[in-house]
Scaffold this motif. Structure first.
Motif, PDB file in Angstrom:
ATOM      1  N   SER A   1      -9.630 -22.162  -3.177  1.00  0.00           N
ATOM      2  CA  SER A   1      -9.495 -22.965  -1.951  1.00  0.00           C
ATOM      3  C   SER A   1      -8.209 -22.656  -1.197  1.00  0.00           C
ATOM      4  CB  SER A   1      -9.558 -24.466  -2.276  1.00  0.00           C
ATOM      5  OG  SER A   1     -10.756 -24.767  -2.950  1.00  0.00           O
ATOM      6  N   ARG A   2      -7.766 -21.422  -1.236  1.00  0.00           N
ATOM      7  CA  ARG A   2      -6.521 -21.045  -0.562  1.00  0.00           C
ATOM      8  C   ARG A   2      -6.742 -20.891   0.933  1.00  0.00           C
ATOM      9  NH1 ARG A   2      -2.582 -20.935   1.878  1.00  0.00           N
ATOM     10  NH2 ARG A   2      -1.244 -19.145   2.233  1.00  0.00           N
ATOM     11  N   ALA A   3      -6.028 -21.635   1.739  1.00  0.00           N
ATOM     12  CA  ALA A   3      -6.087 -21.453   3.188  1.00  0.00           C
ATOM     13  C   ALA A   3      -5.210 -20.271   3.560  1.00  0.00           C
ATOM     14  CB  ALA A   3      -5.598 -22.718   3.895  1.00  0.00           C
ATOM     15  N   LEU A   4      -5.780 -19.314   4.308  1.00  0.00           N
ATOM     16  CA  LEU A   4      -5.060 -18.078   4.583  1.00  0.00           C
ATOM     17  C   LEU A   4      -4.615 -17.969   6.037  1.00  0.00           C
ATOM     18  CD1 LEU A   4      -7.419 -15.734   2.554  1.00  0.00           C
ATOM     19  CD2 LEU A   4      -5.173 -16.554   1.905  1.00  0.00           C
ATOM     20  N   ARG A   5      -4.446 -19.102   6.687  1.00  0.00           N
ATOM     21  CA  ARG A   5      -4.116 -19.068   8.110  1.00  0.00           C
ATOM     22  C   ARG A   5      -2.829 -18.309   8.392  1.00  0.00           C
ATOM     23  NH1 ARG A   5      -5.277 -24.276   6.937  1.00  0.00           N
ATOM     24  NH2 ARG A   5      -3.073 -24.810   6.983  1.00  0.00           N
ATOM     25  N   ASP A   6      -1.863 -18.433   7.474  1.00  0.00           N
ATOM     26  CA  ASP A   6      -0.540 -17.889   7.767  1.00  0.00           C
ATOM     27  C   ASP A   6      -0.304 -16.533   7.131  1.00  0.00           C
ATOM     28  OD1 ASP A   6      -0.651 -18.846   5.220  1.00  0.00           O
ATOM     29  OD2 ASP A   6       1.293 -19.882   5.264  1.00  0.00           O
ATOM     30  N   ILE A   7      -1.349 -15.913   6.566  1.00  0.00           N
ATOM     31  CA  ILE A   7      -1.140 -14.631   5.886  1.00  0.00           C
ATOM     32  C   ILE A   7      -1.065 -13.502   6.901  1.00  0.00           C
ATOM     33  CG2 ILE A   7      -2.424 -12.933   4.511  1.00  0.00           C
ATOM     34  CD1 ILE A   7      -2.811 -14.920   2.444  1.00  0.00           C
ATOM     35  N   GLY A   8      -0.291 -12.523   6.618  1.00  0.00           N
ATOM     36  CA  GLY A   8      -0.207 -11.350   7.469  1.00  0.00           C
ATOM     37  C   GLY A   8       1.146 -10.686   7.380  1.00  0.00           C
ATOM     38  N   PRO A   9       2.213 -11.391   7.786  1.00  0.00           N
ATOM     39  CA  PRO A   9       3.495 -10.690   7.869  1.00  0.00           C
ATOM     40  C   PRO A   9       4.271 -10.624   6.568  1.00  0.00           C
ATOM     41  CG  PRO A   9       3.707 -12.893   8.774  1.00  0.00           C
ATOM     42  CD  PRO A   9       2.275 -12.712   8.408  1.00  0.00           C
ATOM     43  N   ARG A  10       3.853 -11.325   5.508  1.00  0.00           N
ATOM     44  CA  ARG A  10       4.668 -11.362   4.293  1.00  0.00           C
ATOM     45  C   ARG A  10       3.977 -10.617   3.156  1.00  0.00           C
ATOM     46  NH1 ARG A  10       4.618 -16.427   5.911  1.00  0.00           N
ATOM     47  NH2 ARG A  10       3.547 -17.231   4.061  1.00  0.00           N
ATOM     48  N   PHE A  11       4.592  -9.526   2.745  1.00  0.00           N
ATOM     49  CA  PHE A  11       4.046  -8.713   1.668  1.00  0.00           C
ATOM     50  C   PHE A  11       5.027  -8.675   0.501  1.00  0.00           C
ATOM     51  CE2 PHE A  11       1.726  -7.220   5.313  1.00  0.00           C
ATOM     52  CZ  PHE A  11       0.485  -6.837   4.836  1.00  0.00           C
ATOM     53  N   ALA A  12       4.479  -8.540  -0.687  1.00  0.00           N
ATOM     54  CA  ALA A  12       5.279  -8.299  -1.883  1.00  0.00           C
ATOM     55  C   ALA A  12       4.589  -7.211  -2.691  1.00  0.00           C
ATOM     56  CB  ALA A  12       5.431  -9.571  -2.718  1.00  0.00           C
ATOM     57  N   VAL A  13       5.366  -6.501  -3.492  1.00  0.00           N
ATOM     58  CA  VAL A  13       4.832  -5.432  -4.339  1.00  0.00           C
ATOM     59  C   VAL A  13       5.314  -5.641  -5.760  1.00  0.00           C
ATOM     60  CG1 VAL A  13       4.636  -2.952  -4.720  1.00  0.00           C
ATOM     61  CG2 VAL A  13       4.939  -3.813  -2.393  1.00  0.00           C
ATOM     62  N   VAL A  14       4.381  -5.666  -6.696  1.00  0.00           N
ATOM     63  CA  VAL A  14       4.745  -5.586  -8.104  1.00  0.00           C
ATOM     64  C   VAL A  14       4.630  -4.114  -8.480  1.00  0.00           C
ATOM     65  CG1 VAL A  14       4.183  -6.295 -10.449  1.00  0.00           C
ATOM     66  CG2 VAL A  14       3.894  -7.905  -8.563  1.00  0.00           C
ATOM     67  N   GLY A  15       5.757  -3.466  -8.634  1.00  0.00           N
ATOM     68  CA  GLY A  15       5.752  -2.033  -8.873  1.00  0.00           C
ATOM     69  C   GLY A  15       7.080  -1.575  -9.429  1.00  0.00           C
ATOM     70  N   ASN A  16       7.380  -0.316  -9.209  1.00  0.00           N
ATOM     71  CA  ASN A  16       8.666   0.239  -9.599  1.00  0.00           C
ATOM     72  C   ASN A  16       9.395   0.690  -8.346  1.00  0.00           C
ATOM     73  OD1 ASN A  16       8.669  -0.054 -12.400  1.00  0.00           O
ATOM     74  ND2 ASN A  16       7.375   1.757 -12.680  1.00  0.00           N
ATOM     75  N   PRO A  17      10.615   0.211  -8.122  1.00  0.00           N
ATOM     76  CA  PRO A  17      11.324   0.569  -6.891  1.00  0.00           C
ATOM     77  C   PRO A  17      11.459   2.079  -6.695  1.00  0.00           C
ATOM     78  CG  PRO A  17      12.451  -1.217  -8.024  1.00  0.00           C
ATOM     79  CD  PRO A  17      11.378  -0.740  -8.950  1.00  0.00           C
ATOM     80  N   GLU A  18      11.529   2.839  -7.796  1.00  0.00           N
ATOM     81  CA  GLU A  18      11.688   4.286  -7.684  1.00  0.00           C
ATOM     82  C   GLU A  18      10.359   5.019  -7.609  1.00  0.00           C
ATOM     83  OE1 GLU A  18      11.716   3.236 -12.099  1.00  0.00           O
ATOM     84  OE2 GLU A  18      12.431   2.403 -10.205  1.00  0.00           O
ATOM     85  N   ASN A  19       9.243   4.299  -7.705  1.00  0.00           N
ATOM     86  CA  ASN A  19       7.926   4.912  -7.695  1.00  0.00           C
ATOM     87  C   ASN A  19       7.535   5.285  -6.274  1.00  0.00           C
ATOM     88  OD1 ASN A  19       4.864   4.887  -7.567  1.00  0.00           O
ATOM     89  ND2 ASN A  19       5.178   4.737  -9.765  1.00  0.00           N
ATOM     90  N   ARG A  20       6.973   6.478  -6.111  1.00  0.00           N
ATOM     91  CA  ARG A  20       6.617   6.953  -4.776  1.00  0.00           C
ATOM     92  C   ARG A  20       5.556   6.071  -4.128  1.00  0.00           C
ATOM     93  NH1 ARG A  20       4.716  13.150  -3.252  1.00  0.00           N
ATOM     94  NH2 ARG A  20       5.242  13.052  -1.028  1.00  0.00           N
ATOM     95  N   ARG A  21       4.605   5.584  -4.923  1.00  0.00           N
ATOM     96  CA  ARG A  21       3.588   4.700  -4.367  1.00  0.00           C
ATOM     97  C   ARG A  21       4.226   3.463  -3.737  1.00  0.00           C
ATOM     98  NH1 ARG A  21       0.911   6.526  -9.071  1.00  0.00           N
ATOM     99  NH2 ARG A  21      -1.186   7.341  -8.685  1.00  0.00           N
ATOM    100  N   THR A  22       5.160   2.871  -4.475  1.00  0.00           N
ATOM    101  CA  THR A  22       5.799   1.650  -4.001  1.00  0.00           C
ATOM    102  C   THR A  22       6.577   1.895  -2.720  1.00  0.00           C
ATOM    103  OG1 THR A  22       5.922   0.763  -6.250  1.00  0.00           O
ATOM    104  CG2 THR A  22       7.421  -0.177  -4.628  1.00  0.00           C
ATOM    105  N   THR A  23       7.326   2.984  -2.666  1.00  0.00           N
ATOM    106  CA  THR A  23       8.123   3.257  -1.473  1.00  0.00           C
ATOM    107  C   THR A  23       7.240   3.608  -0.281  1.00  0.00           C
ATOM    108  OG1 THR A  23       8.419   5.572  -2.164  1.00  0.00           O
ATOM    109  CG2 THR A  23      10.112   4.012  -2.829  1.00  0.00           C
TER     110      THR A  23
END
Length: 385
Positions: free
Chosen positions: A6-28
């Motif tokens: 039941s998550r309302a997604l009205r405000d989704i869009g500008p805020r992203f997060a990544v669970v990754g490795n800062p040095e990983n090419r995919r993440t960058t």
């Protein structure tokens, strides 16, 4: 995409997060795509912290779950070894990694955030046996495969003999990037050949190498298979591939939000076409022409990739490996990859909606709408259940 109830997604869009490795090419590269789209730089939560429980999400975040990559500290937490080049330990890696993805997803849902991948999808994609079975059950064409556990070389030989499979790919069930994969040819009693990137040390340990090598001694091959077997094996018939420029060829098709957006031909003089093992990008237009000459349509190849991706509906982006048969007439799905989007400088296919975008920019563009669509479907399911 995986959603909180039941998550309302009205405000989704500008805020992203990544669970990754800062040095990983995919993440960058994903972070670059987020900024290029005009959003604030994503928060990067390093896997080494996440695996220790040091993370939190905020309401409305779109959370990309990225590959843990080749990081010695992360590898130690997941596999119990400091050496990412070691082949063994994939079963433990799978157990710990999928548990972590489940924990991350639950934490994101509690915070009213949205994740890019469903934990059950990830668990199946990183188990080649379950992935193959799911695809086959959905009618997606896949290579014939052995069923049941394989305890070692003697059992493998017996099953190959009974099923009359003379050429097979022997794959660690939880492996990736061709680590531990053995292309096996059985030419007769005592006559066997294995092609692999695995290097076996004198003490029996297995290391993933960037050099593809050949083994022709049955005792050596038996020792290799026996060492791989405890982590689980997936064995499928080695289907002869089409060729391009005298090299074996296949295709990696990236599917974003259910639509095939990017495709690349991979060619190699070895059975494994992975680019890091000496493979190279082929000519996609030449492949299209070969498919047309054989009486087929490239659109059907993309549709096959989309059918495979549809088996993992909770995941925003997957990479589908398409195996063209000799003559480019028939196509099967070799694997579906949870992190199969690392294709630098490759832009979207004409008519895909991702023209001019790389694989990461396409995901950034598609993520908000995909999340809202999934939320509507979840709401409909809740109200009709």
């Amino acid at each position: 995409m995986s959603l909180s109830p039941s998550r309302a997604l009205r405000d989704i869009g500008p805020r992203f997060a990544v669970v990754g490795n800062p040095e990983n090419r995919r993440t960058t590269m994903f972070a670059d795509a987020v900024r290029a789209a005009g959003h604030a730089a994503p928060r990067v939560l390093a896997w080494r912290d996440v695996l220790r429980g040091r993370y939190a999400f905020t309401p409305g975040e779109l959370v990309r779950i990225d590959s843990p990559g080749e990081n010695a500290e992360v590898d130690r937490l997941l596999r119990g070894t400091d050496d990412p080049a070691r082949v063994e330990g994939t079963a433990l890696w799978h157990c710990r990694f999928t548990a972590a993805v489940r924990d991350v997803t639950r934490a994101a849902h509690r915070a009213c955030a949205v994740t890019s991948a469903d934990p059950e999808d990830v668990a199946v994609m990183f188990d080649k046996r379950r992935c193959h079975a799911r695809l086959a059950a959905a009618g997606v064409p896949v290579p014939p495969a052995l069923t049941g556990p394989i305890g070692g070389w003697d059992e493998l030989k017996d099953q190959l003999r009974v099923t009359r499979i003379a050429r097979a790919f022997v794959k660690p069930a939880h492996g990736s990037s061709a680590s531990g994969v053995v292309a096996l040819e059985m030419a007769g009693p005592g006559r066997v050949k294995a092609t692999t990137s695995v290097e076996t040390t004198p003490d029996g340990r297995l290391y993933n190498s960037l050099r593809v090598r050949h083994y022709a001694s049955e005792p050596e091959i038996a020792g290799l298979v026996d060492a791989l077997a405890p982590d689980g094996l997936h064995v499928e018939r080695w289907l002869p591939k089409a060729s391009q420029g005298g090299r074996a060829a296949d295709l990696r098709v990236v599917v974003v939000a259910g639509r095939a957006t990017h495709a690349v031909v991979r060619t190699s003089r070895h059975p494994m076409t992975n680019l890091h093992l000496g493979g190279s990008r082929g000519d996609l237009e030449a492949a299209r022409a070969a498919i047309r000459a054989a009486g087929g349509r490239f659109a059907d190849v993309l549709a096959t990739a989309e059918r495979a991706a549809a088996c993992f509906p909770g995941t925003l982006c997957v990479g589908v490996d398409i195996l063209p048969a000799v003559g480019w007439r028939r196509f099967t799905v070799g694997e579906v990859n949870a992190f199969g989007d690392l294709l630098p400088r490759l832009t979207g296919l004409p008519g895909s909606g991702a023209e001019g975008l790389d694989t990461y920019a396409a995901q950034v563009a598609a993520a908000p709408a995909a999340a809202r669509r999934a939320e509507r479907e979840e709401h409909h399911h809740d109200t009709t259940a």
